[in-house]
Write a protein that holds these residues in place. Structure first.
Motif, PDB file in Angstrom:
ATOM      1  N   LYS A  45       0.837  -1.215   0.000  1.00 43.27           N
ATOM      2  CA  LYS A  45       0.000   0.000   0.000  1.00 43.27           C
ATOM      3  C   LYS A  45       0.864   1.255   0.000  1.00 43.27           C
ATOM      4  CE  LYS A  45      -4.130  -1.761   2.381  1.00 43.27           C
ATOM      5  NZ  LYS A  45      -3.721  -3.142   2.690  1.00 43.27           N
ATOM      6  N   GLU A  92       0.916   4.241  -2.793  1.00 42.23           N
ATOM      7  CA  GLU A  92       0.658   5.618  -2.408  1.00 42.23           C
ATOM      8  C   GLU A  92       1.795   6.542  -2.850  1.00 42.23           C
ATOM      9  OE1 GLU A  92       0.015   5.622   1.756  1.00 42.23           O
ATOM     10  OE2 GLU A  92      -1.832   4.434   1.653  1.00 42.23           O
ATOM     11  N   ARG A  97       1.233   5.216  11.171  1.00 44.99           N
ATOM     12  CA  ARG A  97       0.369   4.164  10.631  1.00 44.99           C
ATOM     13  C   ARG A  97       1.024   2.789  10.791  1.00 44.99           C
ATOM     14  NH1 ARG A  97      -0.744   5.940   4.639  1.00 44.99           N
ATOM     15  NH2 ARG A  97      -1.834   3.938   4.597  1.00 44.99           N
ATOM     16  N   VAL A 113      -5.978   2.350   5.620  1.00 44.62           N
ATOM     17  CA  VAL A 113      -6.250   3.283   4.522  1.00 44.62           C
ATOM     18  C   VAL A 113      -7.330   4.298   4.885  1.00 44.62           C
ATOM     19  CG1 VAL A 113      -6.972   3.509   2.116  1.00 44.62           C
ATOM     20  CG2 VAL A 113      -5.559   1.570   2.812  1.00 44.62           C
ATOM     21  N   LEU A 114      -8.572   3.810   5.123  1.00 42.21           N
ATOM     22  CA  LEU A 114      -9.690   4.731   5.297  1.00 42.21           C
ATOM     23  C   LEU A 114      -9.553   5.583   6.559  1.00 42.21           C
ATOM     24  CD1 LEU A 114     -12.681   2.453   4.208  1.00 42.21           C
ATOM     25  CD2 LEU A 114     -11.360   4.081   2.862  1.00 42.21           C
ATOM     26  N   VAL A 162      -7.027   8.351   5.950  1.00 45.64           N
ATOM     27  CA  VAL A 162      -7.576   9.312   4.987  1.00 45.64           C
ATOM     28  C   VAL A 162      -8.599  10.221   5.662  1.00 45.64           C
ATOM     29  CG1 VAL A 162      -9.033   9.532   2.940  1.00 45.64           C
ATOM     30  CG2 VAL A 162      -7.133   7.936   2.935  1.00 45.64           C
ATOM     31  N   ALA A 212      -6.921  12.683   7.984  1.00 45.67           N
ATOM     32  CA  ALA A 212      -6.313  13.777   7.223  1.00 45.67           C
ATOM     33  C   ALA A 212      -7.378  14.733   6.704  1.00 45.67           C
ATOM     34  CB  ALA A 212      -5.501  13.213   6.068  1.00 45.67           C
ATOM     35  N   PHE A 213      -8.527  14.197   6.278  1.00 44.91           N
ATOM     36  CA  PHE A 213      -9.608  15.045   5.787  1.00 44.91           C
ATOM     37  C   PHE A 213     -10.152  15.922   6.915  1.00 44.91           C
ATOM     38  CE2 PHE A 213     -14.121  15.783   4.784  1.00 44.91           C
ATOM     39  CZ  PHE A 213     -13.962  16.465   3.584  1.00 44.91           C
TER      40      PHE A 213
END
Length: 346
Positions: free
Chosen positions: A227, A231, A254, A274-275, A278, A281-282
């Motif tokens: 992964k 990325e 991570r 992953v999710l 993400v 960070a969002f």
């Protein structure tokens, strides 16, 4: 049997720790993120701002060449930081040979900036110390013992140890004879001692070869490493001019969280690796401008002039209801003009 028991009583049990990627973690995607930070901190970035990737590759090649020459001359691949920069192409980046010490110093300062103590390893370190073990560090590194000590105390002020071994000072790595020197000089009983590290060849096999019980601190597994590789490739395609290795430690965090988490369903692992990152960070992406906007809005509101209350307002209570209604209408129209809206919009 009596002689053996006496000899074991005279020996000491110890627990040694690897330094980089075990006791200390770097706030970058890979160890060569340190080289990218060196580029940013040096004067080269001002002259050649788009040569970050080239600088990193030449720094890696300089180390490989220095180790190859050391192997041919001394029979060991161990080198110091100054030995590495001897093979760096200074002219290519508009520098003279006198920049060698400057770049070496900048790299050490970059290590000080990017390294963080690993809370999990620090807890184990203190537990072993409280358990009566002698504790210290055995590291394969091009930093000297003094530099390694400065780095450790910078990341964990007040940290103390019983021994500290840097491979470049002994001309031998953990895979060679560094463990042997450590056991002999410290009088350590290998059979009742431990070594904690992340490298299977150097830390696990090297310790086991000398009778030390290894404790493996795993890095990213194959699935997570895959992964990370995807990325990185996507990031370099979308943002070719941005540093891909300096992520403020997000990938390191991570990896550490994934290592400590038990295996679950594929959906759980997708969320964990992953999710979850993400969405975190969002959230940070949304929260940062929102905090700035709130601050600016408060500042603007403080600058808006408030409508002045007429001096006769105190006497309205004793006037007819019609006069009070006229005042409310007049005050509302005045407030609407100040806000830039008609009264109907209030």
């Amino acid at each position: 049997m009596t002689v053996d028991a006496t000899r074991r009583a005279q020996n000491v049990s110890a627990c040694s720790f690897d330094v980089f990627d075990t006791f200390l973690l770097r706030a970058c995607t890979t160890p060569d993120g340190v080289f990218e930070r060196v580029f940013q901190r040096s004067c080269i970035a001002e002259k050649f701002p788009n040569m970050s990737a080239s600088f990193v590759q030449h720094r890696i090649q300089a180390e490989a060449r220095a180790r190859k020459v050391s192997q041919e001359r001394c029979g060991s691949t161990e080198v110091r930081i100054a030995d590495i920069y001897k093979y760096f192409p200074f002219r290519l980046f508009g520098l003279g040979r006198n920049a060698l010490q400057d770049l070496a110093q900048i790299e050490f300062e970059s290590e000080l900036e990017l390294c963080r103590v690993n809370p999990e390893m620090l807890e184990q370190y203190l537990d072993m110390k409280r358990g009566g073990f002698r504790v210290g560090f055995v590291s394969d590194t091009y930093w000297s013992t003094d530099q390694l000590a400065q780095l450790l105390r910078s990341c964990s002020p007040g940290l103390s140890w019983d021994f500290l071994y840097a491979s470049c000072d002994h001309g031998s790595s953990k895979s060679e004879a560094l463990f042997e020197a450590y056991l002999a000089e410290q009088g350590i009983d290998a059979a009742s001692s431990f070594h904690v590290g992340d490298n299977h060849t150097a830390d696990v096999n090297g310790a086991r070869r000398h009778g030390i019980r290894p404790r493996y601190y795993p890095q990213a597994g194959a699935a997570l490493a895959s992964k990370f590789q995807r990325e990185t490739s996507i990031f370099e395609l979308l943002c070719p001019d941005q540093p891909s290795r300096l992520d403020c430690g997000a990938r390191t965090l991570r990896r550490a969280v994934t290592t400590k988490s038990a295996e679950h369903s594929p959906a759980f692992n997708l969320g964990l690796t992953v999710l979850g990152p993400v969405m975190a960070a969002f959230d940070a992406f949304i929260a940062a401008p929102a905090r700035g906007a709130c601050s600016q809005w408060r500042t603007r509101c403080d600058r808006i002039p408030r409508p002045r209350r007429p001096a006769a307002v105190s006497g309205l209570a004793g006037k007819p209801r019609r006069d009070r209604r006229l005042y409310r209408d007049q005050s509302s129209r005045q407030h609407g003009r100040i806000r830039g809206h008609p009264r109907t919009a209030l």
